[in-house]
Design an enzyme around this catalytic site. Structure first.
Site, PDB file in Angstrom:
ATOM      1  N   MET A  28       1.066  -1.249   0.101  1.00  0.00           N
ATOM      2  CA  MET A  28      -0.110   0.043   0.052  1.00  0.00           C
ATOM      3  C   MET A  28       0.810   1.203  -0.011  1.00  0.00           C
ATOM      4  O   MET A  28       1.704   1.481   0.975  1.00  0.00           O
ATOM      5  CB  MET A  28      -0.990   0.083   1.224  1.00  0.00           C
ATOM      6  CG  MET A  28      -1.658   1.262   1.410  1.00  0.00           C
ATOM      7  SD  MET A  28      -3.011   1.014   2.734  1.00  0.00           S
ATOM      8  CE  MET A  28      -2.148   1.186   4.082  1.00  0.00           C
ATOM      9  N   HIS A 174      -7.065   9.308  -8.825  1.00  0.00           N
ATOM     10  CA  HIS A 174      -6.319   8.279  -8.296  1.00  0.00           C
ATOM     11  C   HIS A 174      -5.076   8.823  -7.429  1.00  0.00           C
ATOM     12  O   HIS A 174      -4.100   8.267  -7.183  1.00  0.00           O
ATOM     13  CB  HIS A 174      -5.492   7.501  -9.469  1.00  0.00           C
ATOM     14  CG  HIS A 174      -6.612   6.730 -10.166  1.00  0.00           C
ATOM     15  ND1 HIS A 174      -7.147   5.518  -9.634  1.00  0.00           N
ATOM     16  CD2 HIS A 174      -6.961   6.943 -11.551  1.00  0.00           C
ATOM     17  CE1 HIS A 174      -8.224   5.015 -10.402  1.00  0.00           C
ATOM     18  NE2 HIS A 174      -8.001   5.963 -11.650  1.00  0.00           N
ATOM     19  N   ASP A 179      -9.730  11.089  -3.933  1.00  0.00           N
ATOM     20  CA  ASP A 179     -10.574  10.089  -4.203  1.00  0.00           C
ATOM     21  C   ASP A 179     -11.445   9.747  -2.989  1.00  0.00           C
ATOM     22  O   ASP A 179     -12.587   9.297  -2.964  1.00  0.00           O
ATOM     23  CB  ASP A 179      -9.979   8.709  -4.801  1.00  0.00           C
ATOM     24  CG  ASP A 179      -9.359   9.033  -6.185  1.00  0.00           C
ATOM     25  OD1 ASP A 179      -9.596   9.975  -6.798  1.00  0.00           O
ATOM     26  OD2 ASP A 179      -8.696   8.045  -6.790  1.00  0.00           O
TER      27      ASP A 179
END
Length: 201
Positions: A28, A174, A179
Protein backbone atom coordinates in the site's frame (compact mmCIF):
# COMPACT_ATOMS: atom_id res chain seq x y z
CA UNK A 1 -30.44 -3.30 23.20
CA UNK A 2 -32.85 -0.86 21.59
CA UNK A 3 -31.93 1.09 18.47
CA UNK A 4 -32.14 4.28 20.51
CA UNK A 5 -29.27 3.13 22.69
CA UNK A 6 -27.07 1.97 19.84
CA UNK A 7 -24.03 4.12 19.22
CA UNK A 8 -24.13 6.20 16.02
CA UNK A 9 -22.02 5.04 13.09
CA UNK A 10 -19.38 7.47 11.84
CA UNK A 11 -18.67 6.70 8.18
CA UNK A 12 -15.16 7.31 6.92
CA UNK A 13 -14.51 7.16 3.18
CA UNK A 14 -11.16 5.44 2.58
CA UNK A 15 -9.15 5.11 -0.60
CA UNK A 16 -5.79 3.42 -0.98
CA UNK A 17 -3.31 3.20 -3.83
CA UNK A 18 -1.23 0.04 -4.11
CA UNK A 19 1.38 -1.44 -6.42
CA UNK A 20 -0.29 -4.84 -6.78
CA UNK A 21 -3.49 -6.82 -6.17
CA UNK A 22 -2.95 -8.10 -2.62
CA UNK A 23 -1.14 -6.93 0.53
CA UNK A 24 1.97 -8.74 1.70
CA UNK A 25 3.67 -9.51 -1.59
CA UNK A 26 2.70 -6.00 -2.69
CA UNK A 27 2.54 -2.64 -0.94
CA UNK A 28 0.00 0.00 0.00
CA UNK A 29 1.68 3.19 -1.17
CA UNK A 30 -0.83 5.80 -0.05
CA UNK A 31 -3.83 6.06 2.24
CA UNK A 32 -6.50 8.76 2.11
CA UNK A 33 -9.55 9.15 4.33
CA UNK A 34 -12.37 11.65 4.76
CA UNK A 35 -15.28 11.73 7.19
CA UNK A 36 -18.47 11.27 5.14
CA UNK A 37 -21.11 11.60 7.81
CA UNK A 38 -22.79 10.10 10.86
CA UNK A 39 -25.88 7.91 11.19
CA UNK A 40 -27.90 7.53 14.37
CA UNK A 41 -31.26 5.87 14.98
CA UNK A 42 -33.06 8.81 13.37
CA UNK A 43 -31.13 9.81 10.26
CA UNK A 44 -27.88 10.10 8.34
CA UNK A 45 -26.18 13.51 8.48
CA UNK A 46 -23.60 14.28 5.81
CA UNK A 47 -20.34 15.96 6.75
CA UNK A 48 -18.16 18.39 4.82
CA UNK A 49 -15.72 15.81 3.39
CA UNK A 50 -12.87 18.30 3.33
CA UNK A 51 -13.15 19.16 7.04
CA UNK A 52 -11.72 15.99 8.59
CA UNK A 53 -9.20 14.22 6.39
CA UNK A 54 -6.10 12.03 6.65
CA UNK A 55 -3.37 11.32 4.11
CA UNK A 56 -0.06 9.48 4.21
CA UNK A 57 2.33 8.04 1.65
CA UNK A 58 4.03 4.85 2.79
CA UNK A 59 7.34 3.12 2.30
CA UNK A 60 7.01 -0.06 0.17
CA UNK A 61 7.28 -3.29 2.16
CA UNK A 62 8.57 -5.55 -0.61
CA UNK A 63 10.52 -5.54 -3.83
CA UNK A 64 7.60 -6.87 -5.87
CA UNK A 65 5.22 -4.66 -7.81
CA UNK A 66 2.97 -4.76 -10.85
CA UNK A 67 3.95 -1.96 -13.25
CA UNK A 68 0.38 -1.46 -14.43
CA UNK A 69 -0.88 -1.08 -10.85
CA UNK A 70 1.90 1.35 -10.00
CA UNK A 71 1.14 3.41 -13.10
CA UNK A 72 -2.45 3.99 -11.95
CA UNK A 73 -1.38 6.13 -8.99
CA UNK A 74 1.70 7.67 -10.58
CA UNK A 75 3.55 7.27 -7.28
CA UNK A 76 7.34 6.83 -7.37
CA UNK A 77 8.43 3.74 -5.42
CA UNK A 78 12.03 4.91 -5.32
CA UNK A 79 11.03 8.23 -3.76
CA UNK A 80 8.80 6.45 -1.27
CA UNK A 81 11.68 4.21 -0.18
CA UNK A 82 13.29 7.28 1.40
CA UNK A 83 10.39 9.71 1.86
CA UNK A 84 7.47 7.38 2.60
CA UNK A 85 6.31 6.93 6.17
CA UNK A 86 7.12 3.71 7.98
CA UNK A 87 3.92 1.64 7.82
CA UNK A 88 3.77 1.13 11.59
CA UNK A 89 4.00 4.88 12.20
CA UNK A 90 1.48 5.76 9.48
CA UNK A 91 -1.09 3.19 10.61
CA UNK A 92 -0.67 4.18 14.26
CA UNK A 93 -1.33 7.80 13.28
CA UNK A 94 -4.33 6.72 11.23
CA UNK A 95 -5.79 4.75 14.13
CA UNK A 96 -5.40 7.75 16.43
CA UNK A 97 -7.09 9.98 13.84
CA UNK A 98 -10.02 7.55 13.43
CA UNK A 99 -10.54 7.41 17.18
CA UNK A 100 -10.42 11.19 17.45
CA UNK A 101 -12.96 11.90 14.70
CA UNK A 102 -15.28 9.08 15.79
CA UNK A 103 -15.41 9.94 19.49
CA UNK A 104 -18.81 8.85 20.78
CA UNK A 105 -19.58 6.84 17.64
CA UNK A 106 -18.53 3.57 16.05
CA UNK A 107 -16.25 4.13 13.02
CA UNK A 108 -17.18 2.40 9.77
CA UNK A 109 -14.94 2.36 6.71
CA UNK A 110 -16.77 3.08 3.45
CA UNK A 111 -15.11 2.18 0.15
CA UNK A 112 -15.72 1.93 -3.58
CA UNK A 113 -15.23 -0.94 -3.87
CA UNK A 114 -14.64 -1.73 -0.22
CA UNK A 115 -13.34 -5.21 -1.06
CA UNK A 116 -10.05 -3.90 -2.46
CA UNK A 117 -9.36 -0.99 -0.10
CA UNK A 118 -10.50 -2.89 3.01
CA UNK A 119 -8.23 -5.83 2.19
CA UNK A 120 -5.14 -3.63 2.21
CA UNK A 121 -6.28 -1.41 5.08
CA UNK A 122 -7.23 -4.23 7.44
CA UNK A 123 -4.11 -6.28 6.63
CA UNK A 124 -1.87 -3.28 7.26
CA UNK A 125 -3.66 -2.37 10.50
CA UNK A 126 -3.33 -5.88 11.91
CA UNK A 127 0.19 -6.45 10.60
CA UNK A 128 1.64 -3.15 11.80
CA UNK A 129 -0.49 -2.12 14.80
CA UNK A 130 -2.08 -5.38 15.94
CA UNK A 131 -5.64 -4.01 15.91
CA UNK A 132 -8.24 -2.25 13.77
CA UNK A 133 -10.31 0.72 14.98
CA UNK A 134 -13.08 -0.61 12.70
CA UNK A 135 -13.04 -4.09 14.25
CA UNK A 136 -12.91 -7.02 11.82
CA UNK A 137 -16.03 -6.18 9.84
CA UNK A 138 -16.72 -2.46 10.16
CA UNK A 139 -16.84 -1.67 6.46
CA UNK A 140 -19.53 -0.77 3.94
CA UNK A 141 -19.31 -1.21 0.19
CA UNK A 142 -20.82 1.65 -1.83
CA UNK A 143 -21.44 -0.60 -4.84
CA UNK A 144 -23.53 -2.93 -2.67
CA UNK A 145 -25.37 0.01 -1.15
CA UNK A 146 -26.32 1.29 -4.59
CA UNK A 147 -27.21 -2.17 -5.95
CA UNK A 148 -29.54 -2.79 -3.00
CA UNK A 149 -31.32 0.55 -3.31
CA UNK A 150 -31.53 0.37 -7.11
CA UNK A 151 -32.66 -3.27 -7.18
CA UNK A 152 -29.82 -4.26 -9.49
CA UNK A 153 -27.42 -7.22 -9.57
CA UNK A 154 -24.14 -6.19 -7.99
CA UNK A 155 -22.09 -6.97 -11.09
CA UNK A 156 -24.27 -4.60 -13.12
CA UNK A 157 -23.18 -1.66 -10.97
CA UNK A 158 -20.58 0.90 -12.02
CA UNK A 159 -20.39 4.62 -11.46
CA UNK A 160 -21.41 5.05 -15.09
CA UNK A 161 -24.72 3.28 -14.38
CA UNK A 162 -25.65 5.57 -11.51
CA UNK A 163 -27.85 8.66 -11.86
CA UNK A 164 -25.59 11.63 -12.44
CA UNK A 165 -27.06 13.43 -9.46
CA UNK A 166 -25.57 10.82 -7.12
CA UNK A 167 -22.02 11.30 -8.34
CA UNK A 168 -19.58 13.80 -6.94
CA UNK A 169 -18.62 16.62 -9.28
CA UNK A 170 -15.00 16.08 -8.28
CA UNK A 171 -12.65 14.24 -10.60
CA UNK A 172 -11.43 10.75 -9.74
CA UNK A 173 -7.68 11.43 -9.83
CA UNK A 174 -6.22 8.24 -8.28
CA UNK A 175 -4.72 10.42 -5.57
CA UNK A 176 -5.89 8.66 -2.41
CA UNK A 177 -7.10 11.76 -0.59
CA UNK A 178 -8.80 13.28 -3.65
CA UNK A 179 -10.63 10.03 -4.24
CA UNK A 180 -11.58 9.57 -0.58
CA UNK A 181 -13.18 13.03 -0.59
CA UNK A 182 -14.92 12.37 -3.92
CA UNK A 183 -16.28 9.06 -2.67
CA UNK A 184 -17.38 10.60 0.65
CA UNK A 185 -19.72 12.81 -1.39
CA UNK A 186 -20.96 9.80 -3.37
CA UNK A 187 -21.59 7.94 -0.11
CA UNK A 188 -23.56 10.83 1.40
CA UNK A 189 -25.66 11.07 -1.76
CA UNK A 190 -26.32 7.33 -1.72
CA UNK A 191 -27.39 7.41 1.91
CA UNK A 192 -29.88 10.20 1.15
CA UNK A 193 -31.15 8.62 -2.08
CA UNK A 194 -34.59 7.03 -1.73
CA UNK A 195 -34.10 4.82 -4.78
CA UNK A 196 -35.04 4.84 -8.46
CA UNK A 197 -38.17 6.65 -9.47
CA UNK A 198 -37.81 9.13 -6.66
CA UNK A 199 -36.42 12.64 -7.05
CA UNK A 200 -32.72 13.01 -6.18
CA UNK A 201 -31.36 15.94 -4.29
Amino acid sequence: MSARRTKPSLYISVDIEADGPIPGPYSMLSLGAAVAGVQDADAFTAADPEKHTFYRELRPISEEFVPEALAVSGLDRERLRTEGAEPAAALTEFTAWVREVSAGAQPVMAGYPASFDWTFLYWYLIRFTGASPFGHSGCMDMKTLYATKAGLPLRAVAKGTMPRELLSRRRHTHHALDDAVEQAELFANLMAWPGPGSPTR
